[in-house]
Motif scaffolding. Structure first.
Motif, PDB file in Angstrom:
ATOM      1  N   ARG A 211       2.035  -5.429  14.963  1.00  0.00           N
ATOM      2  CA  ARG A 211       2.562  -6.567  14.221  1.00  0.00           C
ATOM      3  C   ARG A 211       1.620  -7.745  14.375  1.00  0.00           C
ATOM      4  O   ARG A 211       0.869  -7.842  15.347  1.00  0.00           O
ATOM      5  N   THR A 212       1.670  -8.624  13.407  1.00  0.00           N
ATOM      6  CA  THR A 212       0.891  -9.843  13.478  1.00  0.00           C
ATOM      7  C   THR A 212       1.627 -10.931  12.724  1.00  0.00           C
ATOM      8  O   THR A 212       2.508 -10.644  11.895  1.00  0.00           O
ATOM      9  N   HIS A 213       1.304 -12.153  13.017  1.00  0.00           N
ATOM     10  CA  HIS A 213       1.905 -13.305  12.338  1.00  0.00           C
ATOM     11  C   HIS A 213       0.759 -14.184  11.863  1.00  0.00           C
ATOM     12  O   HIS A 213      -0.187 -14.436  12.618  1.00  0.00           O
ATOM     13  N   LEU A 214       0.820 -14.634  10.617  1.00  0.00           N
ATOM     14  CA  LEU A 214      -0.291 -15.416  10.104  1.00  0.00           C
ATOM     15  C   LEU A 214       0.159 -16.456   9.110  1.00  0.00           C
ATOM     16  O   LEU A 214       1.235 -16.357   8.512  1.00  0.00           O
ATOM     17  N   LYS A 215      -0.669 -17.435   8.952  1.00  0.00           N
ATOM     18  CA  LYS A 215      -0.428 -18.541   8.040  1.00  0.00           C
ATOM     19  C   LYS A 215      -0.954 -18.143   6.664  1.00  0.00           C
ATOM     20  O   LYS A 215      -2.106 -18.413   6.307  1.00  0.00           O
ATOM     21  N   CYS A 216      -0.100 -17.498   5.889  1.00  0.00           N
ATOM     22  CA  CYS A 216      -0.517 -16.984   4.582  1.00  0.00           C
ATOM     23  C   CYS A 216       0.718 -16.563   3.793  1.00  0.00           C
ATOM     24  O   CYS A 216       1.730 -16.159   4.369  1.00  0.00           O
ATOM     25  N   SER A 217       0.624 -16.633   2.472  1.00  0.00           N
ATOM     26  CA  SER A 217       1.750 -16.238   1.619  1.00  0.00           C
ATOM     27  C   SER A 217       1.846 -14.729   1.512  1.00  0.00           C
ATOM     28  O   SER A 217       0.859 -14.002   1.692  1.00  0.00           O
ATOM     29  N   VAL A 218       3.033 -14.246   1.175  1.00  0.00           N
ATOM     30  CA  VAL A 218       3.248 -12.807   1.013  1.00  0.00           C
ATOM     31  C   VAL A 218       2.369 -12.258  -0.100  1.00  0.00           C
ATOM     32  O   VAL A 218       1.835 -11.136  -0.001  1.00  0.00           O
ATOM     33  N   LEU A 219       2.173 -13.027  -1.168  1.00  0.00           N
ATOM     34  CA  LEU A 219       1.360 -12.554  -2.297  1.00  0.00           C
ATOM     35  C   LEU A 219      -0.091 -12.359  -1.884  1.00  0.00           C
ATOM     36  O   LEU A 219      -0.699 -11.322  -2.184  1.00  0.00           O
ATOM     37  N   ASN A 220      -0.667 -13.342  -1.200  1.00  0.00           N
ATOM     38  CA  ASN A 220      -2.079 -13.225  -0.818  1.00  0.00           C
ATOM     39  C   ASN A 220      -2.304 -12.149   0.232  1.00  0.00           C
ATOM     40  O   ASN A 220      -3.365 -11.515   0.263  1.00  0.00           O
ATOM     41  N   ILE A 221      -1.321 -11.935   1.098  1.00  0.00           N
ATOM     42  CA  ILE A 221      -1.441 -10.841   2.071  1.00  0.00           C
ATOM     43  C   ILE A 221      -1.411  -9.496   1.359  1.00  0.00           C
ATOM     44  O   ILE A 221      -2.229  -8.610   1.634  1.00  0.00           O
ATOM     45  N   ALA A 222      -0.471  -9.332   0.437  1.00  0.00           N
ATOM     46  CA  ALA A 222      -0.370  -8.069  -0.298  1.00  0.00           C
ATOM     47  C   ALA A 222      -1.646  -7.776  -1.073  1.00  0.00           C
ATOM     48  O   ALA A 222      -2.158  -6.649  -1.063  1.00  0.00           O
ATOM     49  N   GLU A 223      -2.190  -8.789  -1.743  1.00  0.00           N
ATOM     50  CA  GLU A 223      -3.430  -8.579  -2.486  1.00  0.00           C
ATOM     51  C   GLU A 223      -4.558  -8.168  -1.549  1.00  0.00           C
ATOM     52  O   GLU A 223      -5.347  -7.256  -1.856  1.00  0.00           O
ATOM     53  N   ASN A 224      -4.646  -8.813  -0.411  1.00  0.00           N
ATOM     54  CA  ASN A 224      -5.712  -8.491   0.541  1.00  0.00           C
ATOM     55  C   ASN A 224      -5.630  -7.035   0.994  1.00  0.00           C
ATOM     56  O   ASN A 224      -6.643  -6.322   1.034  1.00  0.00           O
TER      57      ASN A 224
ATOM     58  N   VAL B 173       3.298  -2.513   1.420  1.00  0.00           N
ATOM     59  CA  VAL B 173       2.016  -1.928   1.013  1.00  0.00           C
ATOM     60  C   VAL B 173       1.814  -0.622   1.785  1.00  0.00           C
ATOM     61  O   VAL B 173       1.970  -0.595   3.006  1.00  0.00           O
ATOM     62  N   GLU B 174       1.475   0.434   1.068  1.00  0.00           N
ATOM     63  CA  GLU B 174       1.163   1.719   1.693  1.00  0.00           C
ATOM     64  C   GLU B 174      -0.271   2.095   1.340  1.00  0.00           C
ATOM     65  O   GLU B 174      -0.633   2.141   0.154  1.00  0.00           O
ATOM     66  N   LEU B 175      -1.080   2.361   2.352  1.00  0.00           N
ATOM     67  CA  LEU B 175      -2.445   2.840   2.159  1.00  0.00           C
ATOM     68  C   LEU B 175      -2.524   4.264   2.666  1.00  0.00           C
ATOM     69  O   LEU B 175      -2.240   4.533   3.844  1.00  0.00           O
ATOM     70  N   GLU B 176      -2.901   5.186   1.788  1.00  0.00           N
ATOM     71  CA  GLU B 176      -2.958   6.604   2.132  1.00  0.00           C
ATOM     72  C   GLU B 176      -4.365   7.134   1.920  1.00  0.00           C
ATOM     73  O   GLU B 176      -5.019   6.807   0.922  1.00  0.00           O
ATOM     74  N   TYR B 177      -4.831   7.968   2.851  1.00  0.00           N
ATOM     75  CA  TYR B 177      -6.181   8.538   2.797  1.00  0.00           C
ATOM     76  C   TYR B 177      -6.066  10.059   2.839  1.00  0.00           C
ATOM     77  O   TYR B 177      -5.473  10.624   3.777  1.00  0.00           O
ATOM     78  N   TYR B 178      -6.638  10.714   1.835  1.00  0.00           N
ATOM     79  CA  TYR B 178      -6.497  12.148   1.672  1.00  0.00           C
ATOM     80  C   TYR B 178      -7.840  12.872   1.777  1.00  0.00           C
ATOM     81  O   TYR B 178      -8.855  12.389   1.265  1.00  0.00           O
TER      82      TYR B 178
ATOM     83  N   THR C 203       1.684   1.987   6.558  1.00  0.00           N
ATOM     84  CA  THR C 203       2.684   1.236   5.803  1.00  0.00           C
ATOM     85  C   THR C 203       2.823  -0.143   6.423  1.00  0.00           C
ATOM     86  O   THR C 203       3.006  -0.278   7.635  1.00  0.00           O
ATOM     87  N   MET C 204       2.741  -1.157   5.573  1.00  0.00           N
ATOM     88  CA  MET C 204       2.774  -2.547   6.031  1.00  0.00           C
ATOM     89  C   MET C 204       3.945  -3.274   5.391  1.00  0.00           C
ATOM     90  O   MET C 204       4.036  -3.347   4.159  1.00  0.00           O
TER      91      MET C 204
ATOM     92  N   VAL D 121       3.725  -9.511   9.544  1.00  0.00           N
ATOM     93  CA  VAL D 121       3.456  -8.181   8.991  1.00  0.00           C
ATOM     94  C   VAL D 121       3.733  -7.156  10.080  1.00  0.00           C
ATOM     95  O   VAL D 121       3.238  -7.280  11.209  1.00  0.00           O
ATOM     96  N   TYR D 122       4.522  -6.141   9.717  1.00  0.00           N
ATOM     97  CA  TYR D 122       4.855  -5.054  10.635  1.00  0.00           C
ATOM     98  C   TYR D 122       4.203  -3.781  10.120  1.00  0.00           C
ATOM     99  O   TYR D 122       4.417  -3.390   8.971  1.00  0.00           O
ATOM    100  N   PHE D 123       3.390  -3.150  10.975  1.00  0.00           N
ATOM    101  CA  PHE D 123       2.579  -2.005  10.581  1.00  0.00           C
ATOM    102  C   PHE D 123       3.113  -0.732  11.222  1.00  0.00           C
ATOM    103  O   PHE D 123       3.469  -0.715  12.401  1.00  0.00           O
ATOM    104  N   LYS D 124       3.141   0.328  10.427  1.00  0.00           N
ATOM    105  CA  LYS D 124       3.449   1.663  10.915  1.00  0.00           C
ATOM    106  C   LYS D 124       2.328   2.585  10.446  1.00  0.00           C
ATOM    107  O   LYS D 124       2.260   2.961   9.275  1.00  0.00           O
TER     108      LYS D 124
END
Length: 332
Positions: free
Chosen positions: A140-153, A222-227, A237-238, A250-253
């Motif tokens: 997990r992490t905490h940051l000074k940023c909007s949900v939209l800009n985090i998702a785009e990143n 956000v889900e990032l998958e590598y095949y 999954t974030m 942001v909570y990461f699994k």
């Protein structure tokens, strides 16, 4: 961004380990929420504001299962009903307002909450968390940023050769990618088919990773998958939780299929690499937030490589519009 538009959705409020038998406060969509566990270890959640004189009840205590306001000692039971006003003689005349209660769901080490009690939406639980063949790591992490800009990143692979050089990709080893974005029922996904296997950290955990998939689900998943050619090798999954307009957690699994190296080494290497990459994202995104504040808004230039930005804006504006996605090729 109007965060009230997101109150119909379920968000991760905190991790299970954060909730004890003492009250603790968390912010969600600009609202302060107090949580604690009752005698049966169920997570209870209320607005963190006493209806009497607007004091955070999280500064109080739990007494006989009731949460006690620290100002005048009003006590509220597990339903939020006020059951005691110290100093009142005629108990039967007690008609104090309730402390607003919120339903919670606890799943896979996360505590979920929705601010709208009439919402018909459900939280999204990632299926890879139930896969015994893919050990899961939580961060997990905490940051000074909007949900939209985090998702785009998180969905933008083109920053990775610079911000995450050597961990996710490297600038000196770019290969042609065939990119296909599509809409889904509750978001969108973008598939990247590579001419050659990906370089960087991910290559340690999968044989010939040749396809990436970035998926977005409302309200901020956000889900990032590598095949490889045969199977899913690595998925992250974030869950993005907007605390306010410009502050998020942001909570990461992250689930990884062990490959070539022992599981204990996977834990050590993956944990270090993911945490290191998260800190790199935090640094760059907080710099972005600082400049947005300095110059009074978001003034961006876009190219065809900025695939997801406009659709994310549409989702968070809740305007019902869909971008006309087009397939393309790019060097990554």
């Amino acid at each position: 961004m109007d965060l009230k538009k997101l109150e119909d959705y379920w968000f991760v409020l905190c991790e299970s380990r954060d909730v004890k038998n003492k009250p603790k406060s968390f912010k969600l969509l600009n609202k302060d929420i107090v949580v604690y566990r009752n005698k049966d270890q169920k997570v209870l959640a209320f607005i963190d504001r006493c209806p009497h004189r607007s004091i955070p009840v999280s500064d109080g205590k739990i007494c006989n299962g009731n949460i006690v306001c620290p100002f005048h000692g009003w006590e509220f039971n597990e339903d939020g009903t006020c059951v005691k006003v110290p100093g009142m003689v005629e108990k039967e005349t007690l008609k104090a307002p309730k402390l607003r209660k919120y339903e919670t769901i606890e799943n896979n080490g996360l505590v979920w909450l929705c601010l709208n009690p009439r919402s018909e939406k459900k939280p999204y639980f990632a299926s890879h968390l139930e896969d015994d063949e893919m050990p899961t790591y939580s961060f997990r992490t905490h940051l000074k940023c909007s949900v939209l800009n985090i998702a785009e990143n998180f969905l933008d692979p083109f920053h990775t050769p610079f911000v995450h050089a050597g961990i996710i990709r490297t600038e000196g080893k770019r290969y042609r990618n065939h990119i296909t974005p599509t809409h889904t029922e509750d978001g969108f996904e973008v598939v990247y088919i590579k001419d050659k296997p990906q370089a960087g950290f991910i290559s340690l955990f999968g044989a010939n990773v040749c396809k990436d998939l970035g998926r977005f689900r409302m309200p901020g998943i956000v889900e990032l998958e590598y095949y490889s050619e045969k199977r899913l090798e690595f998925v992250n999954t974030m869950y993005i939780t907007p605390r306010s307009e410009h502050e998020s957690s942001v909570y990461f699994k992250a689930s990884i299929r062990p490959y070539l190296i022992p599981l204990s080494v996977v834990y050590a290497v993956a944990g270090f690499a993911i945490k290191f990459a998260l800190n790199q994202d935090k640094v760059i995104l907080e710099k972005q937030t600082d400049l947005i504040g300095k110059y009074g808004g978001e003034f961006y230039a876009n190219t065809e490589l900025d695939i997801v930005r406009k659709q994310l804006e549409n989702f968070y504006e809740d305007n019902g519009k869909q971008v006309e996605f087009k397939s393309l090729e790019a060097m990554l």
